[in-house]
Design a protein around this motif. Structure first.
Motif, PDB file in Angstrom:
ATOM      1  N   ALA A 166     -78.130  39.437  30.177  1.00 23.42           N
ATOM      2  CA  ALA A 166     -78.149  39.390  28.660  1.00 23.42           C
ATOM      3  C   ALA A 166     -78.571  40.192  27.966  1.00 23.42           C
ATOM      4  O   ALA A 166     -79.781  40.828  28.186  1.00 23.42           O
ATOM      5  N   LYS A 167     -77.849  40.765  26.873  1.00 17.57           N
ATOM      6  CA  LYS A 167     -78.145  41.790  25.967  1.00 17.57           C
ATOM      7  C   LYS A 167     -79.423  41.817  25.322  1.00 17.57           C
ATOM      8  O   LYS A 167     -80.175  42.797  24.934  1.00 17.57           O
ATOM      9  N   GLY A 168     -79.734  40.558  25.133  1.00 23.92           N
ATOM     10  CA  GLY A 168     -81.023  40.370  24.309  1.00 23.92           C
ATOM     11  C   GLY A 168     -82.330  40.604  25.006  1.00 23.92           C
ATOM     12  O   GLY A 168     -83.519  40.796  24.604  1.00 23.92           O
ATOM     13  N   VAL A 169     -82.122  40.564  26.270  1.00 24.35           N
ATOM     14  CA  VAL A 169     -83.483  40.600  27.038  1.00 24.35           C
ATOM     15  C   VAL A 169     -83.510  42.081  27.901  1.00 24.35           C
ATOM     16  O   VAL A 169     -84.414  42.567  28.174  1.00 24.35           O
ATOM     17  N   VAL A 170     -82.652  42.988  27.301  1.00 19.10           N
ATOM     18  CA  VAL A 170     -82.699  44.506  27.691  1.00 19.10           C
ATOM     19  C   VAL A 170     -82.872  45.498  26.620  1.00 19.10           C
ATOM     20  O   VAL A 170     -82.314  45.438  25.578  1.00 19.10           O
ATOM     21  N   LEU A 171     -83.896  46.020  26.982  1.00 18.70           N
ATOM     22  CA  LEU A 171     -84.315  46.913  25.816  1.00 18.70           C
ATOM     23  C   LEU A 171     -83.579  48.319  25.898  1.00 18.70           C
ATOM     24  O   LEU A 171     -83.201  48.900  24.648  1.00 18.70           O
ATOM     25  N   TYR A 172     -83.512  48.805  27.112  1.00 22.88           N
ATOM     26  CA  TYR A 172     -82.669  49.900  27.288  1.00 22.88           C
ATOM     27  C   TYR A 172     -81.886  50.002  28.556  1.00 22.88           C
ATOM     28  O   TYR A 172     -82.317  49.609  29.552  1.00 22.88           O
ATOM     29  N   GLY A 173     -80.633  50.607  28.458  1.00 23.46           N
ATOM     30  CA  GLY A 173     -79.915  51.013  29.826  1.00 23.46           C
ATOM     31  C   GLY A 173     -78.950  49.678  29.896  1.00 23.46           C
ATOM     32  O   GLY A 173     -78.880  48.886  29.253  1.00 23.46           O
ATOM     33  N   GLY A 174     -78.197  50.053  30.918  1.00 22.33           N
ATOM     34  CA  GLY A 174     -77.221  49.029  31.418  1.00 22.33           C
ATOM     35  C   GLY A 174     -76.005  49.407  30.704  1.00 22.33           C
ATOM     36  O   GLY A 174     -76.184  49.812  29.587  1.00 22.33           O
ATOM     37  N   GLU A 175     -74.792  49.088  31.436  1.00 22.01           N
ATOM     38  CA  GLU A 175     -73.263  49.576  30.815  1.00 22.01           C
ATOM     39  C   GLU A 175     -73.267  48.071  30.230  1.00 22.01           C
ATOM     40  O   GLU A 175     -73.030  47.251  30.614  1.00 22.01           O
TER      41      GLU A 175
END
Length: 155
Positions: free
Chosen positions: A135-144
């Motif tokens: 989930a985008k809310g738990v990622v601070l940086y990175g991932g597509e």
């Protein structure tokens, strides 16, 4: 002395091998896994199924408001205390049944929508060879970010 030398040689060799392995692990070797991120609230808000469900819930809520208004008028028009109490009980039972049915229907449809969105995310993850989808809310940086692709698939 010979045993001390062997022990020292093994210790130094182990240290050097560990250091080399650590340096390799910390080097710029590209990872062999792919990570994707999805903005789930954005997908949910963009879903036509969710919009239809909200509209349906609003219509049912208006029906319940009309039912309550009718019940109040009927109860207010009744002068006999016993009949008034019986009428209130009848309307309360009907109201509780309507609310329970509405909540059950909403939960069932929401669960189906959630399963559909999860399936679309799984399909996209497999199609894009992603190892992890967060989930985008738990990622601070990175991932597509694959949110837009998921939105198109869900509609």
């Amino acid at each position: 002395m010979d045993n001390k030398f062997k022990f020292l040689l093994v210790g130094v060799s182990t240290f050097v091998i560990g250091l080399c392995a650590s340096n390799f692990a910390m080097s710029d070797v590209p990872p062999s896994y792919k990570i994707a991120v999805v903005d789930v609230p954005k997908v949910v808000n963009s879903s036509s199924q969710v919009a239809a469900l909200k509209k349906e819930q609003q219509a049912k809520a208006q029906e319940i408001v009309k039912f309550v208004e009718k019940a109040r008028k009927d109860v207010a028009a009744t002068t006999d205390a016993n009949k008034k109490k019986a009428l209130e009980d009848k309307y309360n039972k009907e109201l509780n049944k309507k609310k329970a049915d509405m909540d059950k229907n909403y939960a069932t449809k929401l669960s189906a929508i959630d399963a559909n969105i999860s399936n679309k995310i799984n399909e996209q993850a497999k199609a894009g060879n992603y190892n992890i989808v967060l989930a985008k809310g738990v990622v601070l940086y990175g991932g597509e970010d694959i949110t837009d692709t998921i939105i198109k698939a869900v509609k």
